[in-house]
Design a protein around this motif. Structure first.
Motif, PDB file in Angstrom:
ATOM      1  N   GLN A  19       0.794  10.800 -62.961  1.00  0.00           N
ATOM      2  CA  GLN A  19       1.371   9.505 -63.307  1.00  0.00           C
ATOM      3  C   GLN A  19       0.469   8.345 -62.806  1.00  0.00           C
ATOM      4  N   LYS A  20      -0.781   8.431 -63.203  1.00  0.00           N
ATOM      5  CA  LYS A  20      -1.761   7.438 -62.759  1.00  0.00           C
ATOM      6  C   LYS A  20      -1.398   6.016 -63.202  1.00  0.00           C
ATOM      7  N   HIS A  21      -0.601   5.943 -64.264  1.00  0.00           N
ATOM      8  CA  HIS A  21      -0.257   4.610 -64.761  1.00  0.00           C
ATOM      9  C   HIS A  21       0.602   3.836 -63.735  1.00  0.00           C
ATOM     10  N   VAL A  22       1.367   4.569 -62.920  1.00  0.00           N
ATOM     11  CA  VAL A  22       2.217   3.900 -61.925  1.00  0.00           C
ATOM     12  C   VAL A  22       1.338   3.157 -60.912  1.00  0.00           C
ATOM     13  N   THR A  23       0.338   3.843 -60.421  1.00  0.00           N
ATOM     14  CA  THR A  23      -0.577   3.218 -59.463  1.00  0.00           C
ATOM     15  C   THR A  23      -1.318   2.052 -60.101  1.00  0.00           C
ATOM     16  N   HIS A  24      -1.765   2.261 -61.322  1.00  0.00           N
ATOM     17  CA  HIS A  24      -2.487   1.200 -62.034  1.00  0.00           C
ATOM     18  C   HIS A  24      -1.603  -0.033 -62.226  1.00  0.00           C
ATOM     19  N   ASN A  25      -0.367   0.181 -62.664  1.00  0.00           N
ATOM     20  CA  ASN A  25       0.541  -0.943 -62.902  1.00  0.00           C
ATOM     21  C   ASN A  25       0.896  -1.664 -61.605  1.00  0.00           C
ATOM     22  N   GLU A  26       1.016  -0.914 -60.509  1.00  0.00           N
ATOM     23  CA  GLU A  26       1.294  -1.549 -59.215  1.00  0.00           C
ATOM     24  C   GLU A  26       0.151  -2.494 -58.830  1.00  0.00           C
ATOM     25  N   ALA A  27      -1.065  -2.062 -59.062  1.00  0.00           N
ATOM     26  CA  ALA A  27      -2.222  -2.925 -58.763  1.00  0.00           C
ATOM     27  C   ALA A  27      -2.217  -4.162 -59.643  1.00  0.00           C
ATOM     28  N   LEU A  28      -1.855  -3.990 -60.918  1.00  0.00           N
ATOM     29  CA  LEU A  28      -1.798  -5.140 -61.826  1.00  0.00           C
ATOM     30  C   LEU A  28      -0.727  -6.139 -61.390  1.00  0.00           C
ATOM     31  N   GLN A  29       0.404  -5.613 -60.880  1.00  0.00           N
ATOM     32  CA  GLN A  29       1.472  -6.501 -60.418  1.00  0.00           C
ATOM     33  C   GLN A  29       0.988  -7.370 -59.253  1.00  0.00           C
ATOM     34  N   ILE A  30       0.230  -6.775 -58.336  1.00  0.00           N
ATOM     35  CA  ILE A  30      -0.293  -7.534 -57.212  1.00  0.00           C
ATOM     36  C   ILE A  30      -1.279  -8.602 -57.700  1.00  0.00           C
ATOM     37  N   LEU A  31      -2.151  -8.208 -58.601  1.00  0.00           N
ATOM     38  CA  LEU A  31      -3.111  -9.171 -59.158  1.00  0.00           C
ATOM     39  C   LEU A  31      -2.403 -10.294 -59.904  1.00  0.00           C
ATOM     40  N   ASP A  32      -1.354  -9.957 -60.629  1.00  0.00           N
ATOM     41  CA  ASP A  32      -0.620 -10.960 -61.388  1.00  0.00           C
ATOM     42  C   ASP A  32       0.038 -11.978 -60.453  1.00  0.00           C
ATOM     43  N   ALA A  33       0.437 -11.521 -59.264  1.00  0.00           N
ATOM     44  CA  ALA A  33       1.108 -12.416 -58.326  1.00  0.00           C
ATOM     45  C   ALA A  33       0.136 -13.362 -57.630  1.00  0.00           C
ATOM     46  N   VAL A  34      -1.059 -12.880 -57.282  1.00  0.00           N
ATOM     47  CA  VAL A  34      -1.944 -13.673 -56.436  1.00  0.00           C
ATOM     48  C   VAL A  34      -3.075 -14.359 -57.187  1.00  0.00           C
ATOM     49  N   THR A  35      -3.387 -13.913 -58.417  1.00  0.00           N
ATOM     50  CA  THR A  35      -4.454 -14.562 -59.181  1.00  0.00           C
ATOM     51  C   THR A  35      -3.935 -15.881 -59.748  1.00  0.00           C
ATOM     52  N   GLN A  36      -4.699 -16.980 -59.551  1.00  0.00           N
ATOM     53  CA  GLN A  36      -4.245 -18.326 -59.936  1.00  0.00           C
ATOM     54  C   GLN A  36      -2.864 -18.583 -59.324  1.00  0.00           C
ATOM     55  N   LEU A  37      -2.776 -18.394 -58.022  1.00  0.00           N
ATOM     56  CA  LEU A  37      -1.503 -18.398 -57.307  1.00  0.00           C
ATOM     57  C   LEU A  37      -0.799 -19.745 -57.406  1.00  0.00           C
ATOM     58  N   VAL A  38       0.468 -19.675 -57.832  1.00  0.00           N
ATOM     59  CA  VAL A  38       1.331 -20.856 -57.878  1.00  0.00           C
ATOM     60  C   VAL A  38       2.579 -20.543 -57.065  1.00  0.00           C
ATOM     61  N   LEU A  39       2.851 -21.362 -56.047  1.00  0.00           N
ATOM     62  CA  LEU A  39       4.045 -21.209 -55.222  1.00  0.00           C
ATOM     63  C   LEU A  39       5.070 -22.252 -55.660  1.00  0.00           C
ATOM     64  N   GLU A  40       6.274 -21.800 -55.949  1.00  0.00           N
ATOM     65  CA  GLU A  40       7.309 -22.734 -56.404  1.00  0.00           C
ATOM     66  C   GLU A  40       7.653 -23.724 -55.295  1.00  0.00           C
ATOM     67  N   SER A  41       7.808 -23.221 -54.074  1.00  0.00           N
ATOM     68  CA  SER A  41       8.121 -24.048 -52.920  1.00  0.00           C
ATOM     69  C   SER A  41       8.070 -23.179 -51.679  1.00  0.00           C
ATOM     70  N   SER A  42       8.349 -23.782 -50.528  1.00  0.00           N
ATOM     71  CA  SER A  42       8.440 -23.042 -49.278  1.00  0.00           C
ATOM     72  C   SER A  42       9.907 -22.984 -48.866  1.00  0.00           C
ATOM     73  N   LEU A  43      10.461 -21.766 -48.759  1.00  0.00           N
ATOM     74  CA  LEU A  43      11.887 -21.590 -48.479  1.00  0.00           C
ATOM     75  C   LEU A  43      12.086 -20.537 -47.399  1.00  0.00           C
ATOM     76  N   ALA A  44      13.217 -20.623 -46.706  1.00  0.00           N
ATOM     77  CA  ALA A  44      13.626 -19.576 -45.773  1.00  0.00           C
ATOM     78  C   ALA A  44      14.703 -18.691 -46.386  1.00  0.00           C
ATOM     79  N   ASP A  45      15.437 -19.211 -47.373  1.00  0.00           N
ATOM     80  CA  ASP A  45      16.505 -18.452 -48.032  1.00  0.00           C
ATOM     81  C   ASP A  45      16.088 -18.121 -49.457  1.00  0.00           C
ATOM     82  N   PRO A  46      16.222 -16.884 -49.907  1.00  0.00           N
ATOM     83  CA  PRO A  46      15.842 -16.511 -51.268  1.00  0.00           C
ATOM     84  C   PRO A  46      16.648 -17.303 -52.297  1.00  0.00           C
TER      85      PRO A  46
END
Length: 343
Positions: A19-46
């Motif tokens: 199931q190599k696709h699982v590992t691959h997709n996990e890496a893509l998710q991390i890249l999607d989160a941090v590449t051209q990083l945009v933070l909505e705001s700084s919060l302590a409560d979700p």
């Protein structure tokens, strides 16, 4: 060899992994989160209803699903929170402020300016334009020394140009100081922003002039004048005048009163010459009836009397001469002359 990458901890696909696709997709998710990083705001409560792909900087004292994740990035992916540890040097756009932030030892901070920067326009609390390329709106401005002296330098291209400080009221000029159209230092004032008067001018050699300081020489130019007891006279000629000193009204014995334009301390000098006098005296008086000075030749065959005093005069004060006794005025082409100038 590690199972993850050194910087972003992206999982590697291993040679015998199923199931190599699982590992691959996990890496893509991390890249999607941090590449051209945009933070909505700084919060302590979700947030209750985060948008897919939204990321937040977790503040100190995190609660709920973020508990124990202080300082990390929380990214909402596939209806779950993914937590990432930011590293020193990461850049992110904070959507709530529009600022670019830099992550360091003190967390997310405003991106610092370079030590040397050159910009075409700069505004501090204000909007610059093509003329006012540096604009500031502030209760005060501070230019401090860096361990010693401090100079504010205003340079112009040539003698005919202007290098000055302009003071405005309601965006209309009222006072200006500097090199305005010449290399002489000048202080100018304006009642309306259109008409400008020079209050003081200093040449490069240090000579000071005050071209609008009130001063005048007023004369009564009759070749001879017979004086009777109680006669009042004024002046009919201003040989010299500046700063708004003027003749005003009419005096019964001839001439006009001399009008003082502004309140202040004045040097006042009265000179009277004649060919004869009998119990004669002359007083310089104001329209309020105040006697400022008195000349008393008495009874003589010829006289040339003068006296100077200092007097506090109000704006609009009218000066004239009141005579007592009898006399014939006029000698060496003079009858009555009055000099006044503001100290």
């Amino acid at each position: 060899m590690s199972d993850t990458s050194a910087r972003l901890s992206l999982p590697f696909i291993l040679p015998s992994q199923s199931q190599k696709h699982v590992t691959h997709n996990e890496a893509l998710q991390i890249l999607d989160a941090v590449t051209q990083l945009v933070l909505e705001s700084s919060l302590a409560d979700p947030p209750a209803s985060p948008a897919e792909g939204a990321a937040y900087a977790i503040a100190t004292g995190a609660t709920g699903a973020w508990a124990g994740q202080d300082g990390k990035i929380a990214a909402w992916q596939d209806s779950a929170w993914t937590f990432l540890a930011p590293q020193a040097g990461w850049l992110a756009c904070l959507r709530s402020t529009g600022k670019v932030m830099l992550y360091g030892t003190n967390g997310w901070q405003d991106l610092p300016l370079p030590s040397i920067v050159s910009v075409s326009q700069l505004g501090v609390g204000a909007t610059p334009d093509s003329t006012n390329r540096f604009s500031i709106s502030s209760p005060a401005s501070l230019f401090n020394n860096a361990g010693g002296d401090h100079q504010l330098k205003i340079n112009k291209a040539a003698a005919g140009n202007t290098a000055s400080l302009l003071f405005q009221s309601g965006w209309s000029g009222r006072a200006e100081m500097g090199l305005a159209g010449s290399d002489s230092f000048a202080i100018k004032v304006s009642p309306d922003g259109g008409t400008w008067l020079t209050a003081l001018s200093v040449t490069g050699a240090g000579q000071i002039t005050q071209p609008n300081k009130p001063a005048a020489r007023a004369q009564l130019s009759a070749s001879t004048l017979a004086i009777t007891n109680g006669l009042a006279t004024g002046f009919d000629n201003l040989a010299l005048t500046q700063g708004g000193v003027a003749l005003s009204g009419s005096i019964a014995g001839g001439g006009q009163a001399l009008a003082v334009p502004v309140e202040g301390l004045y040097a006042v000098s009265l000179s009277i010459a004649g060919t004869s006098a009998s119990s004669y005296a002359a007083s310089l008086v104001s329209d309020a009836g105040t006697e400022l000075l008195k000349l008393a030749p008495g009874t003589v065959s010829a006289f040339d009397s003068n006296r100077m005093v200092l007097a506090k005069l109000s704006a609009g004060t009218l000066l004239s001469v009141k005579h007592s006794g009898t006399a014939t005025l006029g000698a060496s082409g003079r009858t009555v002359a009055l000099d006044v100038f503001l100290l």
